[in-house]
Scaffold this motif. Structure first.
Motif, mmCIF file in Angstrom:
data_model
loop_
_atom_site.group_PDB
_atom_site.id
_atom_site.type_symbol
_atom_site.label_atom_id
_atom_site.label_comp_id
_atom_site.label_asym_id
_atom_site.label_seq_id
_atom_site.Cartn_x
_atom_site.Cartn_y
_atom_site.Cartn_z
ATOM 1 N N SER A 227 -4.769 -4.022 -6.020
ATOM 2 C CA SER A 227 -6.384 -4.697 -5.807
ATOM 3 C C SER A 227 -6.057 -6.208 -5.257
ATOM 4 O O SER A 227 -4.766 -6.450 -5.157
ATOM 5 C CB SER A 227 -6.563 -5.436 -6.697
ATOM 6 N N ASP B 143 -5.984 -3.495 -11.641
ATOM 7 C CA ASP B 143 -7.085 -3.274 -10.902
ATOM 8 C C ASP B 143 -8.534 -3.915 -10.921
ATOM 9 O O ASP B 143 -8.147 -4.852 -11.301
ATOM 10 C CB ASP B 143 -7.461 -2.066 -12.849
ATOM 11 N N GLY C 29 -3.341 7.510 -5.475
ATOM 12 C CA GLY C 29 -3.226 8.653 -6.085
ATOM 13 C C GLY C 29 -4.210 8.910 -4.690
ATOM 14 O O GLY C 29 -4.014 10.553 -4.569
ATOM 15 N N ASP C 30 -4.679 8.284 -3.854
ATOM 16 C CA ASP C 30 -6.265 8.762 -3.476
ATOM 17 C C ASP C 30 -5.283 9.379 -2.091
ATOM 18 O O ASP C 30 -4.825 8.926 -1.279
ATOM 19 C CB ASP C 30 -7.093 7.570 -3.313
ATOM 20 N N ALA D 281 1.833 1.236 -3.291
ATOM 21 C CA ALA D 281 1.303 1.909 -4.728
ATOM 22 C C ALA D 281 1.097 3.386 -3.968
ATOM 23 O O ALA D 281 0.682 4.152 -5.271
ATOM 24 C CB ALA D 281 -0.120 0.930 -4.872
ATOM 25 N N SER D 282 0.692 3.668 -3.142
ATOM 26 C CA SER D 282 0.712 4.932 -2.568
ATOM 27 C C SER D 282 2.152 6.415 -3.133
ATOM 28 O O SER D 282 2.022 7.687 -3.704
ATOM 29 C CB SER D 282 0.951 5.604 -0.776
ATOM 30 N N ARG E 180 0.566 -1.242 -0.228
ATOM 31 C CA ARG E 180 0.481 -0.136 -0.318
ATOM 32 C C ARG E 180 1.034 1.315 -0.083
ATOM 33 O O ARG E 180 0.253 2.338 -0.641
ATOM 34 C CB ARG E 180 -0.720 0.198 1.227
ATOM 35 N N THR F 208 -9.882 -2.671 -4.790
ATOM 36 C CA THR F 208 -8.805 -1.786 -5.267
ATOM 37 C C THR F 208 -8.999 -0.043 -4.693
ATOM 38 O O THR F 208 -9.955 -0.221 -4.385
ATOM 39 C CB THR F 208 -9.235 -2.052 -7.013
ATOM 40 N N TRP F 209 -7.571 -0.199 -4.547
ATOM 41 C CA TRP F 209 -7.229 1.064 -3.998
ATOM 42 C C TRP F 209 -6.069 1.457 -4.805
ATOM 43 O O TRP F 209 -5.663 1.290 -5.461
ATOM 44 C CB TRP F 209 -7.086 0.269 -2.149
ATOM 45 N N ASN F 210 -6.253 2.964 -5.173
ATOM 46 C CA ASN F 210 -5.728 3.841 -6.402
ATOM 47 C C ASN F 210 -4.805 4.715 -4.865
ATOM 48 O O ASN F 210 -5.211 5.367 -4.126
ATOM 49 C CB ASN F 210 -6.505 5.002 -6.842
ATOM 50 N N SER G 8 0.099 4.268 -8.085
ATOM 51 C CA SER G 8 -0.420 3.006 -8.964
ATOM 52 C C SER G 8 -1.896 2.547 -8.156
ATOM 53 O O SER G 8 -2.287 2.356 -6.835
ATOM 54 C CB SER G 8 0.450 2.161 -9.000
ATOM 55 N N GLN G 9 -2.327 1.557 -8.819
ATOM 56 C CA GLN G 9 -3.620 1.155 -8.556
ATOM 57 C C GLN G 9 -3.013 -0.105 -8.086
ATOM 58 O O GLN G 9 -1.942 -1.266 -7.841
ATOM 59 C CB GLN G 9 -4.669 0.499 -8.952
#
Length: 308
Positions: free
Chosen positions: A216, A274, A305-306, A208-209, A205, A301-303, A213-214
């Motif tokens: 899942s 994704d 960029g959120d 990805a941050s 996580r 799925t976690w984005n 990127s995503q």
């Protein structure tokens, strides 16, 4: 004499350092190695084949075919002797060989009688472990077969050269000590357990941050597993779990991770993936469960960029 002992200690430390750099000890099974042990079992008509990694105090079965044993003591084991041999080690009847008559694999399951093994070297030349085959009956092996065993060990060595670890399989593993890694691998299925999953998921996580990127995460729950266990027995239930995990691993990318969440539940961690891609992967996994058993699945799925 003292200089020789210092040299032996230095060589052993270099060997252990090579194992740690490659994160081979107390880590889950990998399809690239399992492919070789399956092939070895077929080629030599052997019920058991294994790629072992010889640690400081124990021997880890990094890849195993035909046995549920995942770890044995180092003293008196076949692999420990194999890594000290210049060529292949062949034991036609372990019970008649004082070096191995009281070995764990001989006096306990799988009750080995015959063994043939070849040392496996790391990219820097250290003998880190062995490729071995085992039979429950005494037997001999022709010179041509020994040459094939040597070639298969070479395939493992080539794989070690090519092996590139993903973030979760590399940096995280190297940062963990052996004791923690040992506690993070499920001994039945040779995948990560819940503790390993929690650590990996947090790292992925964060990754990805940073990349934006995503990520899942999929949950797979074998349907009616208690009924299957009650009807077929716990041994069959264990075989179902092992078979499902082994089949699923073959479909995963090197960056993907499979963990046994608990009981009959598994979790997939899928970096840079994704929801649609994760659902397609799940459909590829459905036919790979033994005995035509089914599973239920869900994906989140976690984005990266959120902000959440």
């Amino acid at each position: 004499m003292q200089a020789t002992r210092r040299s032996d200690h230095s060589t052993e430390q270099q060997r252990l350092d090579a194992i740690e750099r490659m994160a081979l000890l107390y880590t889950p099974a990998e399809e690239s190695f399992d492919r070789v042990t399956r092939l070895a079992a077929r080629m030599f008509a052997a019920p058991i084949a294994m790629f072992t990694v010889v640690g400081e105090r124990s021997v880890w079965l990094k890849s195993r075919f035909g046995t549920e044993v995942s770890e044995i003591g180092r003293d008196g084991g076949f692999s420990s002797v194999t890594i000290g041999s210049a060529g292949p080690l062949v034991v036609t009847d372990a019970l008649s060989d004082p070096r191995f008559a009281r070995c764990e694999l001989v006096v306990n399951r799988p009750y080995a009688r015959f063994y043939a093994g070849m040392s496996v070297r790391s990219p820097d030349g250290a003998r880190i472990g062995a490729l071995g085959i085992i039979d429950n009956e005494p037997r001999h092996l022709a010179d041509s077969a020994l040459a094939s065993l040597r070639d298969l060990a070479g395939v493992l060595e080539s794989e070690l050269h090519r092996r590139q670890l993903a973030l979760a399989n590399g940096d995280m593993i190297r940062e963990l000590g052996e004791a923690r890694r040992r506690s993070m691998v499920d001994p039945l299925t040779s995948v990560w357990n819940r503790a390993g999953l929690d650590t990996i998921l947090a790292r992925e996580r964060d990754s990805a941050s940073m990349r934006g990127s995503q990520l899942s995460v999929a949950m797979l729950d074998l349907d009616h597993f208690k009924r299957y266990n009650d009807r077929r027995g716990h041994g069959a239930g264990d075989a179902l779990l092992r078979g499902a995990a082994q089949g699923w691993r073959k479909q995963l990318r090197p960056t993907d991770l499979l963990a046994r969440y608990g009981g009959e539940e598994f979790t997939l961690v899928l970096p840079a993936c994704d929801a649609d891609q994760a659902l397609l992967l799940i459909e590829r996994l459905r036919p790979l469960v033994p005995d035509r058993q089914t599973f239920s699945a869900g994906v989140a799925t976690w984005n990266g960029g959120d902000s959440a």
